[in-house]
Design a protein around this motif. Sequence first.
Motif, short mmCIF file in Angstrom:
data_model
loop_
_atom_site.label_atom_id
_atom_site.label_comp_id
_atom_site.label_asym_id
_atom_site.label_seq_id
_atom_site.Cartn_x
_atom_site.Cartn_y
_atom_site.Cartn_z
N GLN A 56 0.83 -1.20 0.00
CA GLN A 56 0.00 0.00 0.00
C GLN A 56 0.87 1.26 0.00
O GLN A 56 0.60 2.21 -0.74
CB GLN A 56 -0.95 0.01 1.21
N GLU A 57 1.92 1.26 0.79
CA GLU A 57 2.83 2.41 0.82
C GLU A 57 3.54 2.55 -0.53
O GLU A 57 3.74 3.66 -1.01
CB GLU A 57 3.84 2.26 1.95
N THR A 58 3.91 1.44 -1.14
CA THR A 58 4.54 1.48 -2.45
C THR A 58 3.62 2.11 -3.48
O THR A 58 4.05 2.97 -4.26
CB THR A 58 4.94 0.05 -2.90
N LEU A 59 2.37 1.70 -3.49
CA LEU A 59 1.41 2.27 -4.44
C LEU A 59 1.25 3.77 -4.24
O LEU A 59 1.17 4.53 -5.21
CB LEU A 59 0.07 1.55 -4.33
N ALA A 83 9.57 -0.26 -3.47
CA ALA A 83 8.92 -1.26 -2.61
C ALA A 83 9.82 -1.67 -1.46
O ALA A 83 9.39 -1.75 -0.30
CB ALA A 83 8.52 -2.48 -3.44
N ARG A 84 11.09 -1.93 -1.75
CA ARG A 84 12.03 -2.34 -0.70
C ARG A 84 12.18 -1.23 0.34
O ARG A 84 12.18 -1.50 1.54
CB ARG A 84 13.39 -2.67 -1.33
N ASP A 89 11.22 1.12 5.64
CA ASP A 89 10.69 2.23 6.44
C ASP A 89 9.64 1.73 7.42
O ASP A 89 9.61 2.16 8.58
CB ASP A 89 10.11 3.31 5.54
N ALA A 90 8.78 0.83 6.97
CA ALA A 90 7.74 0.28 7.84
C ALA A 90 8.37 -0.53 8.97
O ALA A 90 7.92 -0.46 10.12
CB ALA A 90 6.77 -0.58 7.04
N GLY A 91 9.41 -1.28 8.66
CA GLY A 91 10.11 -2.05 9.69
C GLY A 91 10.75 -1.16 10.74
O GLY A 91 10.66 -1.43 11.94
N ARG A 92 11.38 -0.07 10.30
CA ARG A 92 11.97 0.88 11.25
C ARG A 92 10.90 1.52 12.12
O ARG A 92 11.08 1.71 13.32
CB ARG A 92 12.77 1.94 10.51
#
Length: 107
Positions: A56-59, A83-84, A89-92
């Motif tokens: 979703q963030e990639t889109l 995407a990566r 960023d989501a993991g951090r």
Amino acid sequence: MPAHERAAGIAALTRRLAAGDEAAFREFHARYFDRLYQFLLVVARGREHEAREALQETLLRVARHARAFDEEEGFWCWLKTVARNAARDAGRKRTRYAALLQNFSAS
């Protein structure tokens, strides 16, 4: 489809995406949604929820920062990078949130 026709199609699609064409985004979504999701499942080590969030963030990032590409290979490399980075960023963000909760509960 011959390579030159695919390249022309990607060039036209990415130019339209960069211009904010809604129909181009729908076409992009139809072409790349599954491929990006499969890529992000690998990046997220099979964690579907994380892969969906990163997708979703990639889109969103593609919609905001699309640019024109002449070839599909360059476009796909850019999409993988976007995407990566969204997944990282989501993991951090999750890590910072967990640390905040840990600090709060220790207080």
